[in-house]
Scaffold this active site. Sequence first.
Site, mmCIF file in Angstrom:
data_model
loop_
_atom_site.group_PDB
_atom_site.id
_atom_site.type_symbol
_atom_site.label_atom_id
_atom_site.label_comp_id
_atom_site.label_asym_id
_atom_site.label_seq_id
_atom_site.Cartn_x
_atom_site.Cartn_y
_atom_site.Cartn_z
ATOM 1 N N LEU A 62 0.827 -1.219 0.000
ATOM 2 C CA LEU A 62 0.000 0.000 0.000
ATOM 3 C C LEU A 62 0.857 1.263 0.000
ATOM 4 O O LEU A 62 0.336 2.355 -0.195
ATOM 5 C CB LEU A 62 -0.943 -0.011 1.207
ATOM 6 C CG LEU A 62 -2.030 -1.099 1.172
ATOM 7 C CD1 LEU A 62 -2.893 -1.031 2.438
ATOM 8 C CD2 LEU A 62 -2.916 -0.960 -0.061
ATOM 9 N N ARG A 63 2.164 1.132 0.234
ATOM 10 C CA ARG A 63 3.149 2.208 0.070
ATOM 11 C C ARG A 63 3.053 3.350 1.081
ATOM 12 O O ARG A 63 3.858 4.250 1.055
ATOM 13 C CB ARG A 63 3.086 2.804 -1.345
ATOM 14 C CG ARG A 63 3.354 1.798 -2.465
ATOM 15 C CD ARG A 63 4.799 1.372 -2.506
ATOM 16 N NE ARG A 63 5.094 0.568 -3.684
ATOM 17 C CZ ARG A 63 5.756 -0.592 -3.651
ATOM 18 N NH1 ARG A 63 6.179 -1.080 -2.501
ATOM 19 N NH2 ARG A 63 6.014 -1.254 -4.748
ATOM 20 N N ASP A 153 9.440 -8.902 3.260
ATOM 21 C CA ASP A 153 9.206 -8.976 1.812
ATOM 22 C C ASP A 153 9.936 -7.886 1.038
ATOM 23 O O ASP A 153 9.942 -6.727 1.411
ATOM 24 C CB ASP A 153 7.713 -8.866 1.503
ATOM 25 C CG ASP A 153 7.471 -8.956 0.010
ATOM 26 O OD1 ASP A 153 7.940 -9.931 -0.595
ATOM 27 O OD2 ASP A 153 6.854 -8.046 -0.547
ATOM 28 N N HIS A 180 10.256 -14.144 1.602
ATOM 29 C CA HIS A 180 10.612 -13.775 0.228
ATOM 30 C C HIS A 180 11.870 -14.578 -0.086
ATOM 31 O O HIS A 180 12.971 -14.211 0.313
ATOM 32 C CB HIS A 180 10.864 -12.262 0.177
ATOM 33 C CG HIS A 180 11.409 -11.762 -1.121
ATOM 34 N ND1 HIS A 180 10.709 -10.928 -1.946
ATOM 35 C CD2 HIS A 180 12.596 -11.962 -1.742
ATOM 36 C CE1 HIS A 180 11.438 -10.635 -3.012
ATOM 37 N NE2 HIS A 180 12.592 -11.246 -2.909
ATOM 38 N N HIS A 233 5.027 -15.626 -3.177
ATOM 39 C CA HIS A 233 5.203 -15.586 -4.640
ATOM 40 C C HIS A 233 6.111 -16.679 -5.200
ATOM 41 O O HIS A 233 7.109 -16.411 -5.845
ATOM 42 C CB HIS A 233 5.661 -14.215 -5.129
ATOM 43 C CG HIS A 233 6.720 -13.546 -4.291
ATOM 44 N ND1 HIS A 233 7.866 -14.172 -3.903
ATOM 45 C CD2 HIS A 233 6.779 -12.283 -3.793
ATOM 46 C CE1 HIS A 233 8.594 -13.321 -3.197
ATOM 47 N NE2 HIS A 233 7.958 -12.176 -3.109
ATOM 48 N N ASP A 306 0.696 -9.621 -4.741
ATOM 49 C CA ASP A 306 1.952 -8.859 -4.750
ATOM 50 C C ASP A 306 1.772 -7.538 -5.503
ATOM 51 O O ASP A 306 2.648 -7.105 -6.257
ATOM 52 C CB ASP A 306 3.112 -9.676 -5.336
ATOM 53 C CG ASP A 306 4.469 -9.063 -4.983
ATOM 54 O OD1 ASP A 306 4.509 -8.048 -4.250
ATOM 55 O OD2 ASP A 306 5.492 -9.596 -5.467
ATOM 56 N N PHE A 324 11.301 -3.042 -9.609
ATOM 57 C CA PHE A 324 10.636 -4.338 -9.708
ATOM 58 C C PHE A 324 9.193 -4.199 -9.227
ATOM 59 O O PHE A 324 8.943 -3.572 -8.194
ATOM 60 C CB PHE A 324 11.317 -5.361 -8.793
ATOM 61 C CG PHE A 324 12.672 -5.827 -9.247
ATOM 62 C CD1 PHE A 324 12.792 -6.822 -10.201
ATOM 63 C CD2 PHE A 324 13.828 -5.285 -8.705
ATOM 64 C CE1 PHE A 324 14.048 -7.278 -10.608
ATOM 65 C CE2 PHE A 324 15.086 -5.733 -9.106
ATOM 66 C CZ PHE A 324 15.192 -6.727 -10.056
ATOM 67 N N GLY A 325 8.246 -4.811 -9.925
ATOM 68 C CA GLY A 325 6.895 -4.896 -9.377
ATOM 69 C C GLY A 325 5.817 -4.480 -10.350
ATOM 70 O O GLY A 325 6.064 -3.708 -11.281
#
Lengths: 435, 329
Positions: A62-63, A153, A180, A233, A306, A324-325
């Site tokens: 959610l940052r 993570d 992770h 993941h 993710d 990444f993401g």
Amino acid sequence: MTRYLLRSVAPLGAERTDLLLGDGVILAVGADAREAAGRDAVVVDGDGLVALPGLVDLHTHLREPGREDTETVRSGTRAAAAGGFTAVHAMANTDPVADTAGVVEQVWRLGRDAGYADVRPVGAVTIGLAGERLAELGAMATSAARVRVFSDDGKCVWDPVLMRRALEYTRAFDGVVAQHAQEPRLTQGSQMHEGAVSAEIGLAGWPAVAEEAIIARDVLLAEHVGGRLHVQHLSTAGSVEIVRWAKARGIRVTAEATPHHLLLTDELARTYDPVFKVNPPLRTAEDVEAVRAGLADGTIDVVATDHAPHAAQDKDCEWSAAAFGMTGLETALSVVQHVMVDDGPFGWADVARVLSVTPAAIGGVTDHGRPLEAGEPASLVLVDPAARTVVDPAAQATASRNSPFAGRELPGAVRWTFLRGHATLADGVLTEADR
Amino acid sequence: MRHLLDAGDLSRDEAVGLLDVAEAMARTQSRQIKKLPALRGLTVVNLFFEDSTRTRISFEAAAKRLSADVINFSAKGSSVSKGESLKDTAQTLRAIGADAVVVRHSASGAPHRLAHAGWIDTPVVNAGDGTHQHPTQALLDAFTLRRHLADGTGDLQGRHVVLVGDVLHSRVARSNVQLLHTLGARVTLVAPPTLLPVGVEDWTCDVSFDLDTAVDGGAPAGAPDAVMMLRVQRERMTSGYFPSEREYARRYGLDRARVDRLPEHAIVMHPGPMNRGLEISAEAADSPRSTVVEQVANGVSVRMAVLYTLLAGQDPAQAAADITRTETR
């Protein structure tokens, strides 16, 4: 509080019936629901819609706090509601890191105030995600946020002693360590899956063994100390084999796969478009097949998004400079329908299991993932499986635009999402929270 | 042909056509006045995010001999070192009025992004990107091989080229394997297993770990017509790719003894800059079989051919005919 009469919906895709929602719960089912509805209930024509318990995501970024330019708790939970989720687990790699009771309670309150989905903060395993000293896991567990899932993570808890301690220590409050799995030395500078495509296009490889070696170590550690391990993941055929073996031995391990690892392959890196850059990386078609098979036979317990929003400038650049993401909350259900229902062995009860019931159980979220029966919490979602939509990131609720499915036509559309009887999504439109 | 990004994108006819244009360009370079008016009024930008004096001056010479204006933009001392993005740099170049962009970048795929991300709409020439591709190097190597082994015409059908060294990190190797295969040549890669990428078994070439077998024409592909040595960066040793410089030189270096065992007609190539004493001994580098200096000269002709073909918007066969006409005038 508004009452809703959901007419002729198919719970878990089974025989059609009516559901009456009110006072935060499912008040009645079937003929009882029609009788009890009264005149003031809002009638939802559910013809053709499948009812599922509200989806629960075990893996969401959610940052907030720290990167509110890419997502906030509010924008991220609006995206969750649009995607059919009623609870999300917010990862700890914020700034400051969610490694104290204070930060996890802040994130939990932001979620409660926004009102679109229950936010279950994930606590960091180690202070500052630095992989050196355990964070105060107990304080986070007993905080108002009631943290049960712990993860660094984005980084692997690489030190085997620290991982052992985390698996042991979290037993005291039935916590789970979500790993992770990425051996750091084998993945220094890694950009994409190591294989035929990376060899040809000259991007540094992220070998499957770097994931599999950590998973193998961790399941053995979990067996040794009796802790509860969750593999995040999972992306390779070898990882599926290791988890299958561990489960057969009775080790307490669960695993998640992401929608993108169920559908996309490393061939997409040939475009050099960083929208396809993700960690762990997109793997080969054989890995995708193995992950699907693992999800089908229960080796992989859940699908988790993710969801990783990023600013435009961190994707509109050369591959190796990019973050990444990829985002995923608003496409997850459609991808699962496409891969596992339309082209796979799943019925809608299986979808509810991997996207709601089991993730709620792993995360210790007791009031989500419940049966669609009278007296249960009215957190549920209505899906139109016959709809087809071309994914348009600009039309999504997330504050970021990095969807790898942009331009793809996917099946299924979420029409209604209810959180404890409130419609957060009404006929495909996000409502303003009225709390 | 809109861009030149990847040697693997060239068809056999396009590649032969470019080599033919390069031959025509090379003939003009033996005249007293080397300059052609072909690209007068057009601007070529050399966008170099990575140091490479040799490749930059080769492209600069090529563009100037075609009468293009040349702007050199190097990362050091520019806004790039202050953190400007590739996108903003690209849009600056568009605003300035670049007609073609020659780009060297440490990130694999950066030229591909420049060409396809919608930031600019000019032709892009890849002058080397990360560990991915260096297509003009492959073309100049093919040009050199063709002159020595095929009388400067047609393709390289049936010729055998051995590439030796750090294939894993080499854009030269990737480009050469693809282009030489397209031109009909057989390729053998020779390297320690640590310096070959996982996935190399899918490439259109043979792989060997033993230089002596390759030099002596043993299996798999027989006697070599050329041996191309790849530069080995000394920092690879500290990352554990091989134990020591001396061990590397002994096992994979081209020394006098190995050169003497090559077939009489076989040539020795190196893209430069050379590490004398590591991958190639001084005697091998300076032997009459060595084409190292010739490769540099051929680089200008090949880059003239590429710029001319892209900017004049013609297919290579037509371009070759045009240049030949200016010669006879």
